[in-house]
Design an enzyme around this catalytic site. Structure first.
Site, PDB file in Angstrom:
ATOM      1  N   HIS A 190       0.823  -1.218   0.000  1.00  0.00           N
ATOM      2  CA  HIS A 190       0.000   0.000   0.000  1.00  0.00           C
ATOM      3  C   HIS A 190       0.852   1.260   0.000  1.00  0.00           C
ATOM      4  CE1 HIS A 190      -3.294  -2.823   0.934  1.00  0.00           C
ATOM      5  NE2 HIS A 190      -3.856  -2.048   0.039  1.00  0.00           N
ATOM      6  N   ARG A 297     -10.597   4.010  -2.259  1.00  0.00           N
ATOM      7  CA  ARG A 297     -10.164   3.258  -1.065  1.00  0.00           C
ATOM      8  C   ARG A 297     -10.463   4.100   0.177  1.00  0.00           C
ATOM      9  NH1 ARG A 297      -5.529   1.818  -4.693  1.00  0.00           N
ATOM     10  NH2 ARG A 297      -5.311  -0.448  -4.672  1.00  0.00           N
ATOM     11  N   ARG A 333     -15.584   1.908  -2.275  1.00  0.00           N
ATOM     12  CA  ARG A 333     -15.335   0.631  -1.607  1.00  0.00           C
ATOM     13  C   ARG A 333     -15.422   0.834  -0.100  1.00  0.00           C
ATOM     14  NH1 ARG A 333      -9.741  -2.522  -2.362  1.00  0.00           N
ATOM     15  NH2 ARG A 333      -9.019  -0.976  -0.858  1.00  0.00           N
ATOM     16  N   GLU A 432     -10.903 -10.957  -5.035  1.00  0.00           N
ATOM     17  CA  GLU A 432      -9.478 -10.846  -4.711  1.00  0.00           C
ATOM     18  C   GLU A 432      -9.005 -11.979  -3.822  1.00  0.00           C
ATOM     19  OE1 GLU A 432      -8.609  -7.125  -2.733  1.00  0.00           O
ATOM     20  OE2 GLU A 432     -10.448  -7.184  -1.584  1.00  0.00           O
ATOM     21  N   ASN A 455      -4.018  -7.375  -6.790  1.00  0.00           N
ATOM     22  CA  ASN A 455      -2.950  -7.271  -5.788  1.00  0.00           C
ATOM     23  C   ASN A 455      -3.111  -8.356  -4.729  1.00  0.00           C
ATOM     24  OD1 ASN A 455      -2.513  -4.958  -7.237  1.00  0.00           O
ATOM     25  ND2 ASN A 455      -3.409  -3.596  -5.710  1.00  0.00           N
ATOM     26  N   ASP A 456      -4.321  -8.465  -4.226  1.00  0.00           N
ATOM     27  CA  ASP A 456      -4.562  -9.502  -3.220  1.00  0.00           C
ATOM     28  C   ASP A 456      -4.751 -10.870  -3.862  1.00  0.00           C
ATOM     29  OD1 ASP A 456      -4.373  -8.389  -0.602  1.00  0.00           O
ATOM     30  OD2 ASP A 456      -6.117  -7.169  -1.087  1.00  0.00           O
ATOM     31  N   ARG A 466       2.372  -9.587  -0.459  1.00  0.00           N
ATOM     32  CA  ARG A 466       2.544  -8.519  -1.449  1.00  0.00           C
ATOM     33  C   ARG A 466       3.527  -7.442  -1.001  1.00  0.00           C
ATOM     34  NH1 ARG A 466      -3.460  -5.776  -1.382  1.00  0.00           N
ATOM     35  NH2 ARG A 466      -2.492  -3.904  -2.183  1.00  0.00           N
ATOM     36  N   CYS A 503      -9.272  -3.584 -10.845  1.00  0.00           N
ATOM     37  CA  CYS A 503      -8.740  -2.374 -10.197  1.00  0.00           C
ATOM     38  C   CYS A 503      -7.410  -2.617  -9.494  1.00  0.00           C
ATOM     39  CB  CYS A 503      -9.757  -1.796  -9.229  1.00  0.00           C
ATOM     40  SG  CYS A 503     -10.129  -2.902  -7.857  1.00  0.00           S
TER      41      CYS A 503
HETATM   42  C1  PEP Z   1      -6.334  -5.352  -4.861  1.00  0.00           C
HETATM   43  O1  PEP Z   1      -6.160  -6.113  -3.910  1.00  0.00           O
HETATM   44  O2  PEP Z   1      -5.978  -5.618  -6.026  1.00  0.00           O
HETATM   45  C2  PEP Z   1      -6.965  -4.035  -4.646  1.00  0.00           C
HETATM   46  C3  PEP Z   1      -7.267  -3.258  -5.648  1.00  0.00           C
HETATM   47  O3  PEP Z   1      -7.175  -3.637  -3.372  1.00  0.00           O
HETATM   48  P1  PEP Z   1      -6.033  -3.093  -2.403  1.00  0.00           P
HETATM   49  O4  PEP Z   1      -4.797  -2.870  -3.214  1.00  0.00           O
HETATM   50  O5  PEP Z   1      -6.547  -1.836  -1.784  1.00  0.00           O
HETATM   51  O6  PEP Z   1      -5.890  -4.198  -1.410  1.00  0.00           O
HETATM   52 MG    MG Z   2      -7.209  -5.754  -2.046  1.00  0.00          MG
END
Ligand code: PEP
Ligand code: MG
Length: 580
Positions: A190, A297, A333, A432, A455-456, A466, A503
């Site tokens: 993040h 977010r 979200r 995710e 990402n998740d 990550r 996303c």
């Molecule tokens: C993801 O996990 O891809 C996502 C968009 O959410 P975040 O990066 O906020 O966990």
């Molecule tokens: Mg996520």
């Protein structure tokens, strides 16, 4: 000059004096000290050593009383160092010969000292922590109140840190922080996401840049190629400046696409939305040609402040976003707190495994008053606007149904209270987790849209944290297992008439644009700076070509093959932008 390779996570080149941000955010500038001030610096140094010594003696005595002499003996090393005459001499010599401040001498000498432990057997290497501990204590006693915050700076700096939290990054002075170089972290941590959104060039996963650099060194951060240069010579600075100019020229050349549709050459239109963390980022999305917000977010409302936001705080933030979007679609979200965001630092007992713990929708469902506060604010703010609600980290059907029921309840409450709100908001879920992706046909009957969070999804599918630089090379969306989950989710959406957006950071990575179009994706939600490049690629291909690319990729059995092939395809369609 030292050159280090890490992971470039936010594009751009920044060149400035380095400040080292340790846990306590100390900034040690290399200030010149005139000869007649040197004696005063040495006095300050002596005082700081004496005070630090007394603190450690007190600490040792208290520890001996409470936990026994053996435990207290851990402070003997600290005292030994502070009493070490040869170290005192090194401090004084550095002040006198380098004409620098006492704090600069302490940082330089102790960092060099810590480096000597590198490569030694484990029990000695552990001593590095003690050296840093002493450095921190001495600096605290030297710098006292004049600790410089990164929120309000007067000069340009590059921030070097072992690790920074997303909220520390978010609070950085955007004008003067020219770059960020971090030992820890991965591409989708993040912190990386925030740096990208703020447009601060950043390189993470550098392992030990903070011990190799000294505050005051000139530092180059090359976020394009993931390079950091400590103490560069003039030629190198010039080279990087030229490279940055070329990149900026490429970005400017994309500006002319801003108001053109994100359509393929054969007329298939995509929707390009932006991801935001703060309301004032909407403008950046629109400036880059984004057609709305595909991921807001909202948890960053918590990360910026020490107290819990009230319903009014939530409401105001959402209205600000909606007003700035002026009728364009916005996906809000619900809170994705937990893991690396907010909860651990406040928890009485931190979780052992927070990424697999009480995060996201799970945290919300166990903290209903907080969740209800947010949902009331969203439903109220959404009245009269094109807003959708998105639940993060859904991993089973019950969670989704519970969350939907709470939304319904709140809508009824607002109705009864006669409060203006949006009763029929489209509801979507993040895909995710592998469980959500594998059960996407069931979920498709329950939601209005999917948003794929790669990402998740990568983290949980491949069992790769990550944010962990040690396994960063294993973190890839190109893994065939991840691609199959994405493909299945898109297909389920098509089958059930449920729209699908993506996303995660993959949406803004030009390497994957052709593949995603070919897999059937039509809605991309990216970090604002990446929107123009994705649009350029969309406008440079045809649907038929993208489908062919996807067909080839889905036949590969390794991520390397996929990435090599996709990069070659990109070079084929845009040779001027992606040279060999
Ligand atoms: C993801 O996990 O891809 C996502 C968009 O959410 P975040 O990066 O906020 O966990
Ligand atoms: Mg996520």
């Amino acid at each position: 000059m030292i050159v280090r390779k890490g992971i470039g996570v936010s594009a751009g080149v920044g060149i400035a004096r380095g400040v080292i941000l340790d846990a306590e955010e100390y900034d040690i500038p290399q200030r010149h000290v005139p000869v007649d001030r040197a004696k005063a610096e040495l006095d300050r140094l002596d005082n700081a050593i004496a005070t630090s010594r007394q603190e450690i003696v007190d600490l040792r005595d208290r520890t001996a009383e409470q936990l026994g002499k053996e435990t207290a003996s851990i402070f003997d090393f600290h005292l030994g160092m502070l009493d070490d005459e040869s170290l005192h001499e090194k401090f004084s010599d550095t002040v006198l010969s380098g004409h620098v401040t006492a704090e600069y001498a302490v940082a330089t000498v102790l960092r060099a000292y810590a480096r000597e432990f590198d490569g030694m057997p484990q029990y000695l290497a552990e001593r590095v922590k003690d050296v840093y501990d002493i450095e921190k204590r001495l600096l605290r006693n030297l710098i006292g109140q004049s600790r410089q915050s990164l929120t309000h700076l007067t000069k340009d700096v590059v921030v070097l840190a072992h690790d920074v939290t997303p909220s520390q990054t978010a609070g950085m002075d955007r004008e003067h922080v020219r770059g960020l170089a971090v030992d820890a972290g991965g591409k989708t941590s993040h912190t990386a996401i925030v740096a990208r959104t703020l447009g601060i060039p950043a390189v993470v996963g550098l392992n030990d840049v903070t011990s190799e650099a000294t505050a005051g060194d000139t530092i180059i951060v090359d976020g394009y190629r993931g390079m950091v240069v400590i103490d560069p010579d003039e030629d190198t600075c010039r080279e990087y400046e030229q490279y940055a100019e070329q990149q900026v020229a490429f970005s400017h050349s994309l500006e002319q696409l801003r108001d053109l549709p994100a359509a393929t050459r054969d007329g298939h239109e995509m929707t390009l939305l932006g991801n935001i963390e703060f309301p004032d980022e909407v403008q950046a999305v629109l400036d880059k040609g984004g057609q709305g917000i595909g991921l807001y977010r909202t948890e960053f409302l918590y990360l910026g402040s020490d107290s819990e936001p009230s319903e009014e705080d939530h409401y105001k933030a959402y209205r600000k976003v909606l007003d700035a979007c002026a009728g364009r679609p916005v996906v809000i979200r619900t809170l994705d707190l937990g893991a690396d965001k907010y909860t651990q630092s406040r928890a009485r007992v931190p979780e052992r495994n927070p990424f697999l713990g009480l995060r996201s929708i799970r945290f919300c469902l166990q903290n209903l008053p907080m969740f209800r506060t947010q949902l009331r604010a969203i439903l109220r703010a959404a009245s009269g606007y094109e807003v959708s609600l998105l639940f993060p980290l859904i991993s089973n059907m019950l969670e989704l149904r519970q969350a939907k029921t709470i939304v319904r309840d709140i809508s009824e409450d607002l109705e009864e209270e006669g409060i203006d709100h949006k009763p029929d908001m489209p509801i979507g879920m993040m895909v995710e987790t592998p469980s959500a992706a594998l059960q996407c046909n069931d979920f498709a009957r329950e939601v209005d849209f999917f948003s794929i969070g790669t990402n998740d999804l990568v983290q949980y599918t491949l069992a790769v944290d990550r944010g962990n630089e040690r396994v960063a090379s294993l973190f890839t969306v190109a893994h065939p297992a991840v691609l199959r989950l994405i493909q299945e989710t898109i297909r389920a959406g098509q089958r059930h008439g449920v729209s699908v957006s993506l996303c995660g950071e993959m949406a803004g990575d030009p390497t994957y644009t052709l593949l995603l179009i070919g897999l059937g994706l039509r809605v991309f939600s990216c970090a604002p700076p990446t929107i123009p490049e994705v649009k350029k690629i969309i406008r440079s291909t045809t649907l038929q070509h993208a489908r062919e690319v996807a067909r080839r990729v889905m036949g590969f059995d390794s991520d390397k093959e996929t990435v090599n092939y996709l990069r070659a395809e990109l070079r084929n369609i845009l040779p001027e932008a992606y040279p060999e």
